[in-house]
Design an enzyme around this catalytic site. Structure first.
Site, short mmCIF file in Angstrom:
data_model
loop_
_atom_site.label_atom_id
_atom_site.label_comp_id
_atom_site.label_asym_id
_atom_site.label_seq_id
_atom_site.Cartn_x
_atom_site.Cartn_y
_atom_site.Cartn_z
CG ASP A 66 -43.74 -27.74 2.85
OD1 ASP A 66 -44.52 -28.66 2.58
OD2 ASP A 66 -42.57 -27.93 3.23
CG ASP A 135 -31.02 -27.97 4.31
OD1 ASP A 135 -32.01 -28.52 4.86
OD2 ASP A 135 -31.15 -27.05 3.47
CG HIS A 137 -35.39 -28.20 4.91
ND1 HIS A 137 -34.56 -28.48 3.84
CD2 HIS A 137 -36.51 -28.92 4.69
CE1 HIS A 137 -35.16 -29.33 3.03
NE2 HIS A 137 -36.35 -29.62 3.52
CD GLU A 142 -34.04 -24.82 2.33
OE1 GLU A 142 -33.48 -25.51 3.21
OE2 GLU A 142 -34.24 -25.22 1.18
C1 GLP Z 1 -38.98 -31.61 1.67
C2 GLP Z 1 -40.22 -31.14 2.46
C3 GLP Z 1 -40.04 -31.37 3.93
C4 GLP Z 1 -39.47 -32.76 4.14
C5 GLP Z 1 -38.07 -32.83 3.60
C6 GLP Z 1 -37.48 -34.23 3.65
O1 GLP Z 1 -38.25 -30.59 1.12
N1 GLP Z 1 -40.63 -29.80 2.25
O2 GLP Z 1 -41.28 -31.21 4.60
O3 GLP Z 1 -39.42 -33.05 5.51
O4 GLP Z 1 -37.95 -32.28 2.34
O5 GLP Z 1 -37.93 -35.02 2.59
P1 GLP Z 1 -37.92 -36.59 2.62
O6 GLP Z 1 -38.88 -36.99 3.67
O7 GLP Z 1 -38.36 -37.04 1.27
O8 GLP Z 1 -36.53 -37.00 2.95
#
Ligand code: GLP
Length: 259
Positions: A66, A135, A137, A142
């Protein structure tokens, strides 16, 4: 269902996944990796420095999950910058082989379809690394995202913007829109590896792995895939009802199976 591997800590998780990636790259130098951002996959990228030592990585290809829409690609927190800094440079990958969705506002209406075409032209993703949001995702899909969705523009929830504000000077700086591989895109990868660490992810992990398959929990889409490995520490596994069974199955896993 997904195979759940409960590890002692992030380093062990990183080594486990990095060893599998190194095995893939040795058997196919043109392996296509699905690259996640966020803090969760960092131990994997760290461990890959050692696992890939002496392995020719010049033909490895990669697709980021993304990107933020409207962010300057040179911005420190654009996912293009993060992937370059955390993955491409330290591992010595070939920059031209690494793709990130194009988050430029101009042309955004066909950026998703273009990205899908590039993934297909590369022969699809062999191993997709995933984190999970609080959440539920995955990527930036989302709650409410269609399980059939392809790469497209999404609006970030306030919760995700707050979670990601730590990477920016303030929450106001976190873009409102993103472009993300869809759940349908992710489900086409040949092997999904979802990692999660810490108590803050325990609810999301339990819902994704053991809860109802629902668009309200995008991570639950992994239950529809035939080859999924979920790698979690004890804290992230703390709300899994069948944790003892997962440990038992892992301890008794035939060595030839790999992950
Ligand atoms: C972000 C990314 C996701 C990631 C998630 C968790 O928003 N777009 O790909 O898995 O949040 O982030 P983190 O690994 O820092 O907890």
């Amino acid at each position: 269902m997904a195979e759940v591997v409960i590890v002692a800590d992030r380093d062990e998780a990183g080594r486990l996944v990095a060893n599998e990636i190194a095995r893939l790259v040795r058997s196919n130098p043109q392996t296509v990796l699905g690259l996640a951002t966020g803090s969760t996959p960092l131990p994997v990228y760290q461990a890959l420095r050692e696992s890939l030592e002496g392995v020719d990585v010049s033909h490895v290809r990669g697709f980021a999950l993304d990107e933020y829409v409207g962010i300057d690609p040179a911005h420190h927190e654009s996912y293009r910058s993060v992937i370059t800094r955390e993955v491409v440079e330290p591992l010595g990958l070939t920059p031209e082989n690494i793709n990130v969705p194009n988050g430029a506002v101009e042309g955004i209406e066909h950026a998703g379809a273009d990205y899908e075409e590039r993934i297909i032209a590369a022969g699809g993703i062999d191993l997709q690394i995933l984190g999970i949001g609080t959440d539920g995702h995955i990527g930036f899909n989302e709650p409410g995202s269609s399980f059939a969705s392809r790469t497209r523009v999404k609006t970030l929830t306030e919760q995700t913007r707050s979670d990601n504000a730590r990477f920016f000077d303030s929450k106001d700086e976190v873009p409102v829109h993103c472009i993300t591989q869809g759940l349908g895109t992710i489900l086409r990868a040949r092997h999904l590896v979802l990692l999660a660490f810490g108590e803050g992810k325990a609810d999301a992990v339990a819902a994704a792995v053991e809860g109802a398959v629902s668009a309200l929990v995008p991570g639950s889409a992994i239950q529809l895939h035939e080859h999924v490995t979920v790698v979690v520490d004890e804290a992230a596994a703390s709300k899994l009802s069948r944790a003892d069974y997962y440990k038992y199955a892992w301890a008794n896993k035939p060595a030839w199976q790999g992950i």
